[in-house]
Design an enzyme around this catalytic site. Structure first.
Site, PDB file in Angstrom:
ATOM      1  N   HIS A   1      -8.759  11.547   0.655  1.00  0.00           N
ATOM      2  CA  HIS A   1      -7.886  10.380   0.706  1.00  0.00           C
ATOM      3  C   HIS A   1      -6.611  10.649   1.490  1.00  0.00           C
ATOM      4  CE1 HIS A   1      -5.560   6.997  -1.410  1.00  0.00           C
ATOM      5  NE2 HIS A   1      -6.598   6.403  -0.860  1.00  0.00           N
TER       6      HIS A   1
ATOM      7  N   LYS B   1       3.216   4.393  -1.321  1.00  0.00           N
ATOM      8  CA  LYS B   1       3.314   5.274  -2.489  1.00  0.00           C
ATOM      9  C   LYS B   1       4.616   6.050  -2.323  1.00  0.00           C
ATOM     10  CE  LYS B   1      -1.342   4.845  -1.753  1.00  0.00           C
ATOM     11  NZ  LYS B   1      -1.955   4.268  -0.553  1.00  0.00           N
TER      12      LYS B   1
ATOM     13  N   ASP C   1      17.310   9.883  -8.050  1.00  0.00           N
ATOM     14  CA  ASP C   1      18.747  10.183  -7.898  1.00  0.00           C
ATOM     15  C   ASP C   1      19.209  10.110  -6.446  1.00  0.00           C
ATOM     16  OD1 ASP C   1      19.002  10.503 -10.610  1.00  0.00           O
ATOM     17  OD2 ASP C   1      18.926  12.698 -10.576  1.00  0.00           O
TER      18      ASP C   1
ATOM     19  N   ASP D   1      -0.777  19.221  18.322  1.00  0.00           N
ATOM     20  CA  ASP D   1      -0.296  20.401  19.059  1.00  0.00           C
ATOM     21  C   ASP D   1       0.491  21.384  18.197  1.00  0.00           C
ATOM     22  OD1 ASP D   1      -1.416  19.318  21.336  1.00  0.00           O
ATOM     23  OD2 ASP D   1       0.459  18.493  22.103  1.00  0.00           O
TER      24      ASP D   1
ATOM     25  N   HIS E   1       0.813  -1.215   0.000  1.00  0.00           N
ATOM     26  CA  HIS E   1       0.000   0.000   0.000  1.00  0.00           C
ATOM     27  C   HIS E   1       0.852   1.274   0.000  1.00  0.00           C
ATOM     28  CE1 HIS E   1      -3.353   2.612   1.771  1.00  0.00           C
ATOM     29  NE2 HIS E   1      -3.878   2.093   0.687  1.00  0.00           N
TER      30      HIS E   1
ATOM     31  N   LYS F   1      -4.023  11.016   4.393  1.00  0.00           N
ATOM     32  CA  LYS F   1      -3.840  10.342   5.677  1.00  0.00           C
ATOM     33  C   LYS F   1      -2.850  11.160   6.506  1.00  0.00           C
ATOM     34  CE  LYS F   1      -4.130   6.887   2.295  1.00  0.00           C
ATOM     35  NZ  LYS F   1      -5.443   6.415   2.355  1.00  0.00           N
TER      36      LYS F   1
END
Length: 507
Positions: free
Chosen positions: A425, A247, A252, A432, A245, A427
């Site tokens: 979508h 991404k 380089d 604080d 899952h 996350k």
């Protein structure tokens, strides 16, 4: 006449004899079936006890197996545990020592934590132990919050690539903006850049059968599929629904990306017409933290059956990356190859450490009992808890299961905001205005317990300010759920929530 009587009597006797045999066989089969069902149920009960399933998950599997013994047992074989496959298990054991050496690589100068991080020493120590990766200082982070920003930045960096581009995604779907990325990768390959692409076998199934995949293979670009789904592979080899899952992009060994964006045009997915486009965010990273992304990618690549162990085998030392920014970052990859619940521990410590405020954005909110208790505890002790979730998600069962928690959170004083600008979508967690947890992890069992995920623990004032503005932008497109109105929701909704909640440990 006597012959006829004898004939009838004989026929009746034979009929009774065969009837008796049939009933006896039936009783025997019934007893055998009951024994088999009892054995299956007892086996599943024993197994979930020995494999240390969470209590909710354990009881859910026992209930399913009791109600549907044969089907339940088959489902448990397929989805009940977390085997990653014999080949991956062997490779993981083989490279564990190497992983340990990599995790100890000094990406930054040693010494005590800066004064502004001293209060978070235990959180940082937890994150580094869960990740087996060090805290890095001097990283430059930029929050990208629109589709145009993300794809323009990725394209620019690929076009400027000089020697390598490494990418891994759960979903890769041809069309729209992703075709521009594919063209840029082909152009980079033609000028001598080494390109490796790792995609999830399920999430990227359209890509793996597309012309784009064919063009990549014909050009000589290395493409591997993670966790391939093959018939009967789950029998002792690997679980069918463990997914990559992450991404991640590393260019380089200098620039990195991670966040919620899949390699898909957010407006072109199947449910976009009804749910709206995906709303994502990515972090662009320069500096020492990039090497942590690189190490994670190398190990992911080597774990796959169609990957290549050559990057793990030789002893390789990484050159230090100059400090160019102000951020302190711990990269926390997680996966089913270890029993440590890295995401769960990190989220718990982040929530429990909050003094003033917590803002959470997640598309799938199905917390387990421990996370739910932590959020309630924070709200009850006076922390401002905000939860931003999409009004419509692409999984009705997940939505209903999540709503089961709303009543208690609202009663404790938390704010729940329903986002109407599309399928939110992103996350992220901001605590604080001091630190953030950002990446690919959802508030559900799949992210916390099963999938290969990636999170960043970030200490950076500028990034936190950008994230705060993004959250405020999301809030402007939300409706606030009113506790009194929520308490009066239809009884049918409560039934759906209750039914979905029973399956929450398996979602």
């Amino acid at each position: 006449m006597p012959l006829r009587v004898l004939h009838l009597t004989g026929t009746t006797a034979v009929g009774r004899f065969f009837s008796f045999r049939t009933m006896a066989d039936f009783d025997t089969l019934t007893v055998l079936a009951a024994l088999v069902q009892f054995t299956i149920l007892a086996g599943v009960v024993l197994r979930v006890m020995l494999t240390r399933h969470p209590p909710g998950s354990s009881f859910a599997w026992i209930l399913i197996t009791a109600i549907l013994p044969y089907l339940g047992f088959l489902l448990y074989l397929m989805f009940g545990e977390r085997p990653v496959g014999q080949l991956r298990a062997r490779r993981y054991r083989k490279m564990f020592t190497r992983w340990g050496r990599q995790s100890q690589h000094k990406l930054t100068p040693t010494g005590p934590l800066p004064s502004h991080l001293a209060r978070h020493r235990t959180l940082i120590h937890l994150a580094t132990r869960m990740a087996c990766l060090p805290v890095t200082f001097g990283t430059d982070l930029k929050l990208l919050s629109t589709t145009a920003e993300m794809f323009d930045s990725i394209l620019e960096d690929i076009n400027n690539a000089q020697f390598s581009v490494d990418m891994e995604f759960y979903i890769w779907a041809p069309g729209g903006e992703t075709d521009k990325v594919a063209d840029a990768l082909l152009a980079a390959h033609r000028r001598g850049v080494k390109i490796r692409i790792l995609v999830d076998d399920f999430g990227a199934r359209d890509f793996l059968s597309s012309n784009t995949y064919g063009y990549f293979k014909e050009a000589g670009i290395s493409v591997a599929s993670a966790m391939p789904m093959k018939f009967l592979r789950f029998f002792g080899l690997q679980r069918a629904d463990l997914r990559l899952h992450r991404k991640t992009i590393v260019i380089d060994d200098r620039v990195g990306y991670t966040g919620s964006l899949n390699m898909i045009d957010p407006q072109s997915y199947d449910a976009a017409k009804t749910l709206g486009s995906w709303v994502d965010a990515m972090a662009r990273i320069e500096g020492p933290a990039v090497m942590s992304l690189k190490i994670t990618f190398i190990n992911d690549w080597a774990l796959q059956p169609d990957g290549d162990m050559s990057d793990i085998e030789p002893a390789r030392e990484y050159a230090p990356i100059p400090q160019i920014g102000k951020a302190a970052v711990v990269t926390v990859p997680s996966g089913p190859y270890t029993q440590r619940e890295a995401n769960l521990y990190l989220l718990l410590e982040a929530i429990n450490g909050a003094r003033h405020s917590i803002t959470i954005t997640t598309p799938y909110f199905v917390p387990n009992e421990v996370l739910s208790a932590a959020l309630l505890n924070a709200a009850y002790r006076g922390v401002s808890v905000k939860l931003i979730v999409p009004e419509k998600a692409d999984s009705a069962m997940v939505s209903w299961a999540g709503r089961r928690h709303y009543h208690d959170l609202l009663e404790a004083g938390a704010e729940i905001l329903s986002y109407r600008g599309g399928l939110l979508h992103t996350k992220s967690i901001a605590v604080d205005d001091e630190y953030a947890v950002f990446g690919t992890v959802n508030f559900d069992n799949r992210s916390l317990h099963l999938n290969f995920e990636m999170m960043l623990l970030i200490f950076d004032v500028d990034f936190l300010q950008s994230l705060k503005k993004l959250h405020e932008h999301y809030e402007s497109q939300c409706s606030l759920i009113d506790p009194k109105s929520w308490a009066k929701r239809p009884f049918s909704d409560k039934l759906k929530e209750g039914a979905a909640y029973l399956l929450a440990p398996l979602l």
